[in-house]
Scaffold this motif. Structure first.
Motif, short mmCIF file in Angstrom:
data_model
loop_
_atom_site.label_atom_id
_atom_site.label_comp_id
_atom_site.label_asym_id
_atom_site.label_seq_id
_atom_site.Cartn_x
_atom_site.Cartn_y
_atom_site.Cartn_z
N GLN A 65 -3.83 -3.34 -8.69
CA GLN A 65 -3.40 -1.93 -8.35
C GLN A 65 -2.04 -1.57 -8.76
O GLN A 65 -1.44 -0.55 -9.47
CB GLN A 65 -3.73 -1.42 -7.09
N LEU A 66 -1.03 -2.39 -8.12
CA LEU A 66 0.22 -2.17 -8.24
C LEU A 66 0.98 -2.22 -9.85
O LEU A 66 1.47 -1.71 -10.52
CB LEU A 66 1.29 -3.08 -7.49
N GLU A 98 0.85 -1.07 -0.03
CA GLU A 98 0.06 0.11 -0.05
C GLU A 98 0.78 1.26 0.00
O GLU A 98 0.41 2.34 -0.40
CB GLU A 98 -0.97 -0.11 1.27
N ARG A 99 1.87 1.36 0.63
CA ARG A 99 2.97 2.52 0.52
C ARG A 99 3.41 2.51 -0.61
O ARG A 99 3.68 3.66 -1.14
CB ARG A 99 4.09 2.13 1.85
N LEU A 100 3.86 1.50 -1.15
CA LEU A 100 4.32 1.66 -2.66
C LEU A 100 3.24 1.92 -3.49
O LEU A 100 3.58 3.09 -4.43
CB LEU A 100 4.87 0.17 -3.20
N ALA A 101 2.21 1.70 -3.46
CA ALA A 101 1.15 2.23 -4.48
C ALA A 101 0.82 3.79 -4.11
O ALA A 101 0.77 4.34 -5.03
CB ALA A 101 -0.24 1.59 -3.94
N SER A 138 2.52 0.19 -14.55
CA SER A 138 2.50 0.57 -16.12
C SER A 138 2.30 1.93 -16.58
O SER A 138 2.94 2.54 -17.19
CB SER A 138 1.26 -0.17 -16.84
N GLU A 139 1.51 2.97 -15.53
CA GLU A 139 1.26 4.25 -15.74
C GLU A 139 2.65 5.04 -15.52
O GLU A 139 2.88 6.03 -16.19
CB GLU A 139 0.14 4.63 -15.04
N ASN A 140 3.10 4.55 -14.56
CA ASN A 140 4.62 5.41 -13.97
C ASN A 140 5.44 5.35 -15.11
O ASN A 140 6.17 5.99 -15.60
CB ASN A 140 5.09 4.63 -12.80
N ARG A 141 5.66 3.97 -15.82
CA ARG A 141 6.77 3.75 -16.89
C ARG A 141 6.34 4.67 -18.13
O ARG A 141 7.17 5.43 -18.58
CB ARG A 141 6.58 2.39 -17.40
N ARG A 142 4.99 4.72 -18.40
CA ARG A 142 4.47 5.77 -19.40
C ARG A 142 4.72 6.92 -19.56
O ARG A 142 5.39 7.61 -20.22
CB ARG A 142 2.84 5.23 -19.71
N LEU A 143 4.55 7.40 -18.09
CA LEU A 143 4.76 8.77 -17.66
C LEU A 143 6.24 9.17 -17.76
O LEU A 143 6.70 10.17 -18.14
CB LEU A 143 4.06 9.11 -16.45
N LEU A 144 7.03 8.37 -17.22
CA LEU A 144 8.66 8.37 -17.16
C LEU A 144 9.05 8.55 -18.63
O LEU A 144 9.79 9.32 -18.75
CB LEU A 144 9.08 7.37 -16.20
#
Length: 134
Positions: free
Chosen positions: A74-75, A11-14, A80-86
């Protein structure tokens, strides 16, 4: 207890991924950079908890099983979204750097000649460095 630790670290990672994704979405790269260390720490903690659970052969059952499945989904979506945004942010930064480097190169101009009739030595493009701190 071990499963609860894995769920809490997950949850902290999320939360860390969500915060970084929010910053990247609005291209607040400075804020995203400051959040990166929290994401790495949360990722390391989750990885350690997951490894410990796998070493002991711990399996989630019942309500915990559903929570683990929901967290995994969720993770997956957040990473996946984090990779796309980065990738988008890195691409935009590259374009900015290319633009700045292109502006530093003098425009093509006709050859000039020195007083002795020979071509003048072209002026060298000055060295340029770009740096940014978060």
């Amino acid at each position: 207890m071990m499963m609860q630790t894995m769920l809490q670290t997950g949850e902290r990672l999320a939360e860390a991924l969500s915060a970084e994704n929010e910053a990247l979405t609005i291209l607040d790269l400075k804020r995203a950079a400051t959040l990166a260390s929290a994401k790495v720490q949360a990722s390391d903690a989750f990885s350690a908890a997951y490894s410990a659970a796998m070493r002991t052969g711990l399996r989630a059952a019942g309500a915990e099983g559903g929570a683990v499945q929901a967290l995994a989904e969720q993770l997956r979506d957040l990473t996946s979204e984090n990779r796309r945004l980065l990738e988008r942010a890195i691409g935009l930064q590259s374009k900015v750097i290319e633009t700045l480097a292109g502006a530093a190169i003098p425009a093509s101009r006709p050859a000039t000649y020195a007083g002795n009739g020979f071509r003048a030595v072209p002026r060298q493009t000055p060295a340029m460095a770009v740096t940014a701190r978060a």
